[in-house]
Design a protein around this motif. Structure first.
Motif, short mmCIF file in Angstrom:
data_model
loop_
_atom_site.label_atom_id
_atom_site.label_comp_id
_atom_site.label_asym_id
_atom_site.label_seq_id
_atom_site.Cartn_x
_atom_site.Cartn_y
_atom_site.Cartn_z
N CYS A 16 0.84 -1.20 0.00
CA CYS A 16 0.00 0.00 0.00
C CYS A 16 0.88 1.25 0.00
CB CYS A 16 -0.90 -0.02 1.24
SG CYS A 16 -1.74 1.55 1.53
N CYS A 19 0.47 3.44 3.57
CA CYS A 19 0.93 2.98 4.88
C CYS A 19 2.02 1.91 4.79
CB CYS A 19 -0.25 2.44 5.70
SG CYS A 19 -0.94 0.91 5.06
N CYS A 43 -7.08 -0.68 1.11
CA CYS A 43 -6.14 -1.18 2.10
C CYS A 43 -6.89 -1.46 3.40
CB CYS A 43 -5.05 -0.13 2.34
SG CYS A 43 -3.89 -0.57 3.63
N HIS A 45 -5.64 -1.79 6.16
CA HIS A 45 -4.97 -1.13 7.28
C HIS A 45 -5.31 0.36 7.35
CE1 HIS A 45 -1.87 -0.98 10.38
NE2 HIS A 45 -1.62 0.22 9.92
N CYS A 46 -5.11 1.10 6.26
CA CYS A 46 -5.34 2.55 6.31
C CYS A 46 -6.59 2.97 5.53
CB CYS A 46 -4.13 3.31 5.78
SG CYS A 46 -3.90 3.17 4.00
#
Ligand SMILES: [Zn+2]
Length: 135
Positions: A16, A19, A43, A45-46
């Motif tokens: 990504c 991040c 993503c 995560h972010c």
């Protein structure tokens, strides 16, 4: 050199661009041809949406010309200058290199392309839950 936070890290690993925490691709191996362009929607995560706009990754084709030429030049230098191959052999080596590395070239082009638009944000990389909830 290849640390998280460096654009090169995202470009070479396909992680990504914001991040650097996880791969953008469903299958990390570009040689699983059926899945070469299959990417996660965003993503986990972010929360970055990879396909910034419809047909966003068409632009990556322009990048792939440049990346392809870079690979061709590298093949030329290695075959012709280092190994002393004649021109026909060098030519075959260049074609072979482009074919063999095509999946890698296409992936790297996409990674370069998205990294031209998305900056690495270390803060986003560290805290995860807030951003995801706000999306
Ligand atoms: Zn991310």
């Amino acid at each position: 050199m290849l640390k998280k936070g460096n654009k090169l890290y995202s470009i070479l690993t396909g992680s990504c661009p914001r991040c650097h925490k996880e791969s953008m691709y469903l299958d990390k191996n570009p040689y699983h041809m059926g899945k070469i362009f299959e990417m996660h929607e965003r993503c986990s995560h972010c929360g970055l949406k990879y396909k910034i706009e419809p047909s966003f990754f068409y632009g990556a084709m322009y990048v792939s010309y440049a990346v392809g030429i870079a690979f061709a030049v590298a093949a030329f230098v290695i075959a012709n200058l280092f190994l002393g191959a004649d021109l026909i052999t060098t030519f075959i080596a260049i074609i072979g290199t482009l074919i063999v590395f095509m999946p890698v070239i296409m992936r790297i082009s996409r990674n370069i392309w998205i990294n031209m638009f998305v900056k690495y944000e270390p803060k986003v990389s560290q805290k995860k839950t807030n951003i995801q909830q706000n999306e």
